[in-house]
Design an enzyme around this catalytic site. Structure first.
Site, PDB file in Angstrom:
ATOM      1  N   MET A  52      -4.750  -7.147   7.187  1.00 26.89           N
ATOM      2  CA  MET A  52      -5.084  -5.696   7.750  1.00 26.89           C
ATOM      3  C   MET A  52      -6.131  -5.312   8.457  1.00 26.89           C
ATOM      4  O   MET A  52      -6.522  -4.797   9.250  1.00 26.89           O
ATOM      5  CB  MET A  52      -5.038  -4.694   6.600  1.00 26.89           C
ATOM      6  CG  MET A  52      -3.566  -4.756   6.078  1.00 26.89           C
ATOM      7  SD  MET A  52      -3.165  -3.582   4.632  1.00 26.89           S
ATOM      8  CE  MET A  52      -2.995  -2.081   5.501  1.00 26.89           C
ATOM      9  N   ALA A  53      -7.429  -6.223   8.185  1.00 24.68           N
ATOM     10  CA  ALA A  53      -8.710  -5.914   8.600  1.00 24.68           C
ATOM     11  C   ALA A  53      -8.516  -6.703  10.124  1.00 24.68           C
ATOM     12  O   ALA A  53      -9.092  -6.084  11.005  1.00 24.68           O
ATOM     13  CB  ALA A  53      -9.874  -6.694   7.734  1.00 24.68           C
ATOM     14  N   GLU A  92       7.656  -1.051  11.450  1.00 27.63           N
ATOM     15  CA  GLU A  92       6.351  -1.810  11.388  1.00 27.63           C
ATOM     16  C   GLU A  92       6.862  -3.170  11.009  1.00 27.63           C
ATOM     17  O   GLU A  92       7.831  -3.417  10.046  1.00 27.63           O
ATOM     18  CB  GLU A  92       5.359  -1.598  10.387  1.00 27.63           C
ATOM     19  CG  GLU A  92       5.839  -1.129   8.909  1.00 27.63           C
ATOM     20  CD  GLU A  92       5.267  -1.890   7.937  1.00 27.63           C
ATOM     21  OE1 GLU A  92       4.616  -3.011   8.219  1.00 27.63           O
ATOM     22  OE2 GLU A  92       5.559  -1.542   6.801  1.00 27.63           O
ATOM     23  N   GLY A  93       5.983  -4.537  11.180  1.00 26.61           N
ATOM     24  CA  GLY A  93       6.643  -5.673  10.996  1.00 26.61           C
ATOM     25  C   GLY A  93       5.900  -6.546   9.771  1.00 26.61           C
ATOM     26  O   GLY A  93       6.588  -7.244   9.332  1.00 26.61           O
ATOM     27  N   GLN A  94       5.067  -6.075   9.152  1.00 27.53           N
ATOM     28  CA  GLN A  94       4.186  -6.362   7.950  1.00 27.53           C
ATOM     29  C   GLN A  94       5.228  -6.571   6.798  1.00 27.53           C
ATOM     30  O   GLN A  94       5.245  -7.492   5.919  1.00 27.53           O
ATOM     31  CB  GLN A  94       2.919  -5.731   7.576  1.00 27.53           C
ATOM     32  CG  GLN A  94       1.975  -6.375   8.155  1.00 27.53           C
ATOM     33  CD  GLN A  94       0.470  -5.484   7.864  1.00 27.53           C
ATOM     34  OE1 GLN A  94       0.394  -4.393   8.273  1.00 27.53           O
ATOM     35  NE2 GLN A  94      -0.385  -6.308   7.134  1.00 27.53           N
ATOM     36  N   CYS A 136       0.880  -1.308   0.100  1.00 28.62           N
ATOM     37  CA  CYS A 136      -0.054   0.196  -0.104  1.00 28.62           C
ATOM     38  C   CYS A 136       1.000   1.205   0.171  1.00 28.62           C
ATOM     39  O   CYS A 136       0.273   2.494  -0.296  1.00 28.62           O
ATOM     40  CB  CYS A 136      -0.928  -0.001   1.167  1.00 28.62           C
ATOM     41  SG  CYS A 136      -0.092  -0.172   2.863  1.00 28.62           S
ATOM     42  N   ASN A 137       2.315   1.076   0.287  1.00 36.68           N
ATOM     43  CA  ASN A 137       2.991   2.272   0.417  1.00 36.68           C
ATOM     44  C   ASN A 137       4.096   2.334  -0.677  1.00 36.68           C
ATOM     45  O   ASN A 137       4.844   3.313  -0.717  1.00 36.68           O
ATOM     46  CB  ASN A 137       3.571   2.542   1.927  1.00 36.68           C
ATOM     47  CG  ASN A 137       2.394   2.950   2.770  1.00 36.68           C
ATOM     48  OD1 ASN A 137       1.800   3.646   2.513  1.00 36.68           O
ATOM     49  ND2 ASN A 137       2.913   2.319   4.200  1.00 36.68           N
TER      50      ASN A 137
END
EC number: 1.2.1.70
Length: 428
Positions: free
Chosen positions: A193-194, A114-116, A50-51
């Site tokens: 993410m949800a 962030e870990g994702q 997403c980034n």
């Protein structure tokens, strides 16, 4: 050969540009094949989150390779090259190597630590291998970057308490309403993410949460992870009714087109109804024109920067510790990269010595005559191979390990001269 990364990220491009270039996993095979079809691209894989959208390639000619990747991105995103170029960053070799190390470690993320992202880098590696985009060089690079990401997470505390995009969205929502516990909340999507959105909503006191998803099975799997609360589950067919009864809507789906726009919401919202939407998907799930509706506000991933900034300062010192680890991993990759220069010489030396071994073995066996049994021949074969391997082992190890470039090149030149390897190559 050179390693190049060409891409854009939350640092260089707004979400409306990033979403045009986003490449979902089902499109990866075709995208990698397209990249590999260019004449100067030897290896390729794509990191799409997403980034960021980043293309990692090994090229035979740097300038042409950059042009080919830029052309690919422009064609994929249907954006003219001139319009796209201001948003792109281009990194060559050592800068490209360090960049991937930083990405895998969470140091280049919107949310520091962030870990994702490490899982996403692993996925990029796997997909690149699966679709024949990753060869020897990118395989080594991604393995080294994944090692770096793991080391940073285990040897520093940068990931401790680090917020994710999902938690930042919940924090932003908390800033925009008086009390999450009193809000009726809808969540579109049932993926990772949800799940994080639900987790953080519950930690902030939210109690009334509806999950809307295309698959009821996925929604049930999500609900199973939060048995302590009663999550309401709905299919997409119920979307308009659930939104009509909601104060806040979070969207986190992999849809490539907006699920909500002004026309859809205008048709269902009561006059004066207030609604806040937090869209953490790229491509966006909520069209920008929704902001034109009175009492309706949309926040996307770019709106999270202010929330994230509050959490960054405490991890700055940890990031400095992580940089030291990355320097070590970059150096390890660079040593391997420089050792590739020796491959041709080592291969040529081994081929020549092996040819001599086979020739002399054949002469010796012919003199021994036919009475000499197969078992004895195998023993002599193994003996001669063992002698050759032991004689070559130390020169090869020393040549690969030589860190001084000039000294290594001088050693290779000497080796070629002593064993007359140029002549051996000409006879092949």
């Amino acid at each position: 050969m050179n390693i190049i990364v060409v891409g854009l990220s939350h640092k260089t491009a707004p979400v409306d540009v990033r979403e045009k270039l986003s490449i979902p996993t089902p499109q990866m095979e075709a995208a990698i094949a397209h990249l590999r079809s260019y004449p100067h691209i030897e290896e390729a894989t794509i990191l799409s989150t997403c980034n960021r959208l980043e293309v990692y390639v090994v090229v035979s000619e740097t300038e042409q390779g950059v042009r080919e990747v830029t052309q690919f991105l422009a064609e994929h995103g249907k954006v003219p090259v001139q319009q796209l170029r201001p948003y792109l960053f281009i990194l060559l070799h050592q800068d490209a190597v360090m960049h991937l190390m930083r990405v895998a470690s969470g140091l280049d993320s919107l949310v520091l630590g962030e870990g994702q992202i490490l899982a996403q880098v692993k996925h990029t590696h796997k997909v690149g291998q699966q679709y024949n985009g990753i060869g020897r060089i990118l395989n080594r690079l991604f393995n080294q970057a994944i090692t770096a990401g793991k080391r940073v997470r285990t040897e520093t505390s940068i990931g401790t308490g680090a917020v994710s995009i999902s938690s930042a969205a919940v924090e932003l929502a908390q800033l925009k309403v008086e009390n999450l516990a009193t809000c009726r909340i809808a969540l579109l999507g049932a993926g990772k993410m949800a799940r994080l959105v639900v987790q953080h909503l519950l930690s902030k006191g939210a109690t009334h949460i509806c999950i809307i998803n295309r698959s009821l099975n996925s929604a049930r799997e999500l609900a199973q992870q939060f048995k302590e609360v009663n999550l309401q589950l709905h299919l997409m067919a119920d979307l308009t009714q659930v939104i009509l009864e909601s104060d806040l809507v979070f969207t986190a789906t992999a849809a490539t087109e907006p699920l909500l726009d002004r026309a859809k919401l205008e048709a269902i919202l009561a006059p004066g109804q207030s609604l806040k939407l937090f869209d953490i998907s790229v491509p966006r799930n909520v069209h920008a024109d929704v902001n034109e509706l009175p009492n309706v506000h949309v926040f996307n991933v770019d709106d999270l920067k202010a929330v994230v900034a509050q959490n960054q300062e405490s991890r700055r010192q940890m990031a400095l510790e992580a940089e030291g680890i990355l320097d070590e991993e970059v150096e390890a990759f660079d040593l391997w990269w420089r050792s590739l220069e020796t491959v041709s010489t080592i291969s040529c030396l081994r081929d020549k010595v092996e040819a001599i071994r086979e020739q002399e073995l054949e002469k010796a066996l012919s003199r021994l005559g036919t009475e000499f049994g197969e078992k004895h021949k195998d023993v002599i074969e193994a003996l001669t191979r063992g002698i050759v391997n032991k004689i070559l082992h130390d020169p090869m190890v020393q040549l690969r390990a030589q860190q001084d470039i000039e000294a290594r090149r001088h050693a290779m030149q000497t080796l070629r001269l002593l064993f007359n390897l140029e002549a051996a190559e000409r006879t092949v």
